[in-house]
Design an enzyme around this catalytic site. Sequence first.
Site, short mmCIF file in Angstrom:
data_model
loop_
_atom_site.label_atom_id
_atom_site.label_comp_id
_atom_site.label_asym_id
_atom_site.label_seq_id
_atom_site.Cartn_x
_atom_site.Cartn_y
_atom_site.Cartn_z
N CYS A 11 0.82 -1.20 0.00
CA CYS A 11 0.00 0.00 0.00
C CYS A 11 0.86 1.25 0.00
O CYS A 11 2.06 1.19 0.24
CB CYS A 11 -0.88 0.05 1.25
SG CYS A 11 -1.98 -1.36 1.42
N GLY A 37 -0.43 0.95 -5.01
CA GLY A 37 -1.75 0.36 -4.82
C GLY A 37 -2.76 0.96 -5.76
O GLY A 37 -2.88 2.18 -5.83
N ASN A 112 0.42 0.42 5.77
CA ASN A 112 1.07 -0.33 4.70
C ASN A 112 1.87 -1.44 5.37
O ASN A 112 2.66 -1.15 6.25
CB ASN A 112 2.01 0.63 3.93
CG ASN A 112 3.03 -0.09 3.06
OD1 ASN A 112 4.17 0.35 2.96
ND2 ASN A 112 2.66 -1.18 2.44
N GLY A 113 1.64 -2.67 4.97
CA GLY A 113 2.43 -3.77 5.55
C GLY A 113 1.55 -4.91 6.02
O GLY A 113 0.37 -4.97 5.70
N TYR A 257 12.27 -3.39 -6.99
CA TYR A 257 11.06 -3.32 -7.79
C TYR A 257 10.03 -2.30 -7.31
O TYR A 257 9.47 -1.56 -8.12
CB TYR A 257 10.37 -4.69 -7.83
CG TYR A 257 8.99 -4.65 -8.44
CD1 TYR A 257 8.81 -4.65 -9.82
CD2 TYR A 257 7.85 -4.56 -7.63
CE1 TYR A 257 7.54 -4.57 -10.38
CE2 TYR A 257 6.58 -4.48 -8.18
CZ TYR A 257 6.43 -4.49 -9.55
OH TYR A 257 5.18 -4.40 -10.10
#
Length: 483
Positions: A11, A37, A112-113, A257
């Site tokens: 996210c 996201g 996020n995570g 990435y």
Amino acid sequence: MIDDDRPHEECGVFGAWNVTDAAAITALGLHALQHRGQEATGIVTHDGVRFHSHKGLGLVGDNFGDAKVMAGLPGTRAIGHNRYATTGETVLRNVQPLFAEFEFGGLAVGHNGNLTNAHTLRRALTKRGCLFQSTMDTEVFVHLIAISLYANVIDRLIDALKQVVGAYSLVSLTNDKLIGVRDPLGVRPLILGQVHGADGTPGYVLASETCALEIVGAQFMRDIEPGEIVVIDTTGVQSIKPFGHLKPRFCVFEYIYFARPDSVMEGTSVYTARKLIGAELAREAPTDADVVVPVPDSGVPAAMGYADQSGVPFELGIIRNHYVGRTFIEPTDQIRHLGVRLKHSANPAVLAGKRVILVDDSIVRGTTSQKIVEMVRAAGAREVHMRISSPPTTHSCFYGIDTPERGKLLAARNDVAQMAKLIGADSLAFISINGLYRALGKTERNDAAPAYCDACFTGDYPISLVDHAEPREAQLSLLAELT
Ligand code: AMP
């Protein structure tokens, strides 16, 4: 699409404090973080008196490009979230930020995570009578804050954070504070920036990546430190470190990435890192060829580094159609295959009759590489040599990067020679783990205390996989403690 019961919470998060039209600034920040996201997005604002919220499926521009929606989000304080997660159905109740009212006021939170003990905590909380309304890990934070016996919100948050295990960056908005948190090992990123304040005093933004700063006219201040809580209110920025110091383990896959190339993470430019990884790959795995061709977009900087180092010319032999979402979002294997063809086309002007070095950042299931090699051959390439700017992905990520279960990872089941055969390449090489560390400015991987989280390449998981690996007794004792 999820392949097992693990949530994959890739996210992007953003927060704004004391800025004119915080919702518009947050929407711009989220737009710059769109790559983190694309499934859903949401913004919660506070206008000094009350909270306002809008959440929707799809892209930031589709949701916050509407003047009526923006007019409904007044205030100089906001948090926002982009969701990539593929857990369960993408329904609105699974879209962040989450919002809850407590006796101390309201609290919005976006993260996020992944929490690696989310299932265990969820079971314990449910037994205590907590009613969950979503399937998101974020809601675990909200319930832990709700049941905490501490009086003020920061103490309750610390109490909650001490019970969760995982890799996360979190932004939260209360009636009078903007809060940012990074997990104790700093696996997931979060940065702090400064902007021109709405009332003449400084304004602040929190963001997953620095690429969200320029678009909102903010200056980079610093990375939030691993295990740090920053609390921003009318008195300024306060830093709290409740966890003690642990050796940081930032996610190396952000460099390879996930992050946008124009971001700077932990002092290192993502773009430069990718070029250096490509150059190291050329030193480790050279081959005679006529052209170096990136698999766009993620393979481009590494291919440039490979071409510079090897002296083989860089050419755009594959063209990407930008009007197709990321291949990974598609749910079935069949559509995933089709997705690669929708997204990439071969450019025969570059490929016909050539010995081609193809550079991509990773091989996960092998779908992309297989299709691209086939496409490049069909366009007339004489030889196809695949070079990958990460080590083989042999293990799943439990810390917030979307990888399938281990059985579906090509490198978990095959050695490099078998993989070359399966993807149809004349040769295949991955950067070594030590080469990756060298490219990132370290001597090589210190196995006793590695500088990064590289679990997807090594299986060395720095954060306990409570729900997945811990003996059942440990889970049960946590359940008993909470009940
Ligand atoms: P695969 O086709 O399954 O081997 O996936 C490899 C391709 O997916 C590469 O081209 C990567 O750029 C891309 N990729 C790798 N990891 C991820 C991820 N976590 N989310 C989305 N795409 C990814």
